[in-house]
Motif scaffolding. Structure first.
Motif, short mmCIF file in Angstrom:
data_model
loop_
_atom_site.label_atom_id
_atom_site.label_comp_id
_atom_site.label_asym_id
_atom_site.label_seq_id
_atom_site.Cartn_x
_atom_site.Cartn_y
_atom_site.Cartn_z
N VAL A 248 -15.42 0.13 19.36
CA VAL A 248 -15.25 -0.90 18.33
C VAL A 248 -16.35 -0.74 17.29
O VAL A 248 -17.53 -0.58 17.63
CB VAL A 248 -15.31 -2.32 18.95
N THR A 249 -15.95 -0.79 16.03
CA THR A 249 -16.93 -0.68 14.94
C THR A 249 -16.55 -1.66 13.84
O THR A 249 -15.52 -2.34 13.91
CB THR A 249 -16.99 0.76 14.39
N THR A 250 -17.38 -1.73 12.83
CA THR A 250 -17.08 -2.53 11.64
C THR A 250 -16.92 -1.58 10.45
O THR A 250 -17.22 -0.39 10.56
CB THR A 250 -18.19 -3.57 11.37
N ALA A 255 -22.47 1.46 10.21
CA ALA A 255 -22.05 1.06 11.55
C ALA A 255 -21.25 2.17 12.23
O ALA A 255 -21.34 2.37 13.44
CB ALA A 255 -21.21 -0.22 11.47
N ALA A 256 -20.48 2.90 11.43
CA ALA A 256 -19.68 4.00 11.99
C ALA A 256 -20.58 5.09 12.57
O ALA A 256 -20.27 5.68 13.61
CB ALA A 256 -18.79 4.59 10.90
N GLU A 257 -21.68 5.37 11.90
CA GLU A 257 -22.60 6.38 12.40
C GLU A 257 -23.17 5.99 13.76
O GLU A 257 -23.34 6.84 14.64
CB GLU A 257 -23.74 6.58 11.39
N ILE A 258 -23.44 4.69 13.93
CA ILE A 258 -23.97 4.22 15.20
C ILE A 258 -22.86 4.18 16.26
O ILE A 258 -23.09 4.52 17.42
CB ILE A 258 -24.60 2.82 15.02
N ALA A 259 -21.65 3.76 15.86
CA ALA A 259 -20.54 3.68 16.80
C ALA A 259 -20.21 5.05 17.39
O ALA A 259 -19.78 5.16 18.55
CB ALA A 259 -19.30 3.11 16.09
N GLU A 260 -20.41 6.10 16.60
CA GLU A 260 -20.13 7.45 17.08
C GLU A 260 -20.93 7.76 18.34
O GLU A 260 -20.46 8.48 19.23
CB GLU A 260 -20.48 8.46 15.97
N SER A 293 -13.52 -7.45 0.93
CA SER A 293 -14.13 -6.49 1.86
C SER A 293 -15.60 -6.85 2.04
O SER A 293 -16.49 -6.24 1.43
CB SER A 293 -13.98 -5.07 1.33
N ILE A 294 -15.85 -7.85 2.86
CA ILE A 294 -17.23 -8.34 3.04
C ILE A 294 -18.14 -7.25 3.59
O ILE A 294 -19.30 -7.12 3.20
CB ILE A 294 -17.23 -9.57 3.97
N PHE A 295 -17.62 -6.45 4.52
CA PHE A 295 -18.44 -5.43 5.18
C PHE A 295 -18.10 -4.02 4.71
O PHE A 295 -18.33 -3.05 5.42
CB PHE A 295 -18.29 -5.53 6.70
N GLY A 298 -13.80 1.75 5.32
CA GLY A 298 -13.82 3.16 5.72
C GLY A 298 -14.53 3.46 7.02
O GLY A 298 -14.47 4.60 7.51
N GLY A 299 -15.19 2.48 7.62
CA GLY A 299 -15.96 2.74 8.84
C GLY A 299 -15.10 3.17 10.02
O GLY A 299 -15.47 4.05 10.79
N GLY A 300 -13.95 2.52 10.16
CA GLY A 300 -13.07 2.86 11.28
C GLY A 300 -12.53 4.27 11.15
O GLY A 300 -12.53 5.05 12.13
#
Length: 371
Positions: A248-250, A255-260, A293-295, A298-300
């Motif tokens: 799960v990411t935002t 955030a995507a870099e950390i979710a990886e 788009s508050i956050f 493209g992260g997902g």
């Protein structure tokens, strides 16, 4: 058939609400007597102060309603001795000693760890809403709140301050919305008490929560994992090698870099990563129709792209869950939004449609069996 035999037959239809087995099979019917229209029944509870006592009284009385000879029902409740409780534990564990049922070769339960690279991405909300949506479809579902330090599942599931029923070292998960739930919070003296466990003790806690609970037959077990790549994430792969991971990411790229990283640790310990869910995605202003788009965005897609490249197989973006205050409100009230809002019900059902069937199947495969 005598009246006593009719009563015993009727009692065989009464199912223990926690163990989900007939009372006679559990050895809970100590004796049955019938005299002058009065049925006297002695029932043995597994523990003193069993929370299901009133429910059992009602169910037993209803089961005898169609026996015309019975005019009055008198039920006396006693408590099992140690030997009788041991027999119950052996029965519910299939005669085996304590073990993790989901790690057995014959287990048919799908075990999904819901992971994230960092906290605050709504991982627990996703877990809860996926679980209740699956239960609403008729699946037998459980949640293990494996976020030992930041457990929030009891509030989100509307079971604050509920305690599991314990039969010696075996306990029965708390159930709500058709979902069985176990959380570290249920075993603390006070909800506000912190948990300060380290290393090997964390592994042992997860092992106990998996093995000491009587989960029954589950179709799906969801584990709400702690954020990051620590002990619990590694222990899950060791204790249940067949478990799979959803990340799960935002929407923000950071955030995507950390979710990886959550996906990387799963890949390193041979856990399949079956998809990515983007939470808090863009939403539509109901008044202007404008996208909000508050956050960011493209992260997902970025997380799914990176994990697909790392693993070498397609890791799909399963869904984008829009940012909406009603999702938070449902969690605070212990009333998961997937049960009450058509938009979110559809989103979580679409996720289930993608994950409910294992990608590797023998359907359509020639087995080359000679007859």
């Amino acid at each position: 058939m005598s009246t006593v035999e009719l009563i015993n037959t009727a009692l065989g239809t009464v199912i223990d609400p926690e163990l989900h087995k007939p009372l006679p099979e559990l050895g809970m019917v100590e004796s049955v007597n019938f005299t002058d229209g009065v049925a006297k029944i002695n029932i043995l509870l597994t523990i003193i102060g069993c929370p299901m006592k009133d429910r059992l009284h009602s169910d037993i009385t209803k089961s005898l309603a169609n026996i015309s000879e019975v005019k009055t029902v008198e039920i006396n409740f006693g408590v099992m001795n140690e030997e009788q409780r041991n027999n119950v534990k052996k029965l519910i564990r299939g005669g085996r000693e304590k073990f993790i049922p989901f790690a057995q070769p014959d287990s048919l339960t799908r075990v999904l760890g819901i992971a994230s690279g960092k906290g605050g991405v709504g991982k627990s909300s996703v877990t809860v809403n996926l679980a209740v949506a699956a239960a609403a479809r008729g699946l037998k579902v459980g949640i293990l709140d494996a976020d030992v330090y930041g457990h929030s599942i009891p509030r989100l599931m509307g079971i604050l301050d509920k305690r599991p029923t314990a039969i010696d070292q075996t306990f029965i998960p708390v159930e709500n919305y058709g979902v069985k739930v176990v959380s570290m919070e249920m075993f603390k003296p006070e909800r506000s008490d912190p948990v300060a466990y380290r290393g090997p003790l964390l592994h042992r806690v997860l092992e106990q929560l998996l093995s000491d609970a009587y989960w029954g037959d589950l179709d799906l077990l969801l584990l709400d994992l702690p954020p990051g790549t620590g002990d619990i994430a590694i222990s899950l792969g060791q204790l249940i090698p067949t478990s799979e991971i959803i990340v799960v990411t935002t929407p923000q790229i950071a955030a995507a870099e950390i979710a990886e990283r959550a996906g990387r640790i799963a890949h390193q310990i041979k856990q399949p990563v079956i998809g990515v869910i983007e939470n808090m995605s863009e939403s539509i202003n109901p008044e202007s129709g404008e996208k909000i788009s508050i956050f960011g965005s493209g992260g997902g897609e970025e997380t799914a792209k990176r994990l697909s490249k790392l693993i070498g197989v397609d890791v799909p973006l399963l869904a984008k869950i829009p940012f909406d205050p009603i999702l938070r409100e449902g969690g605070d009230e212990g009333n998961p939004i997937a049960l009450n809002d058509k938009k979110f019900t559809t989103i979580f059902n679409e996720i289930l449609d993608q994950i409910i069937i294992r990608p590797k199947s023998l359907i359509g495969v020639r087995l080359n069996i000679n007859t």
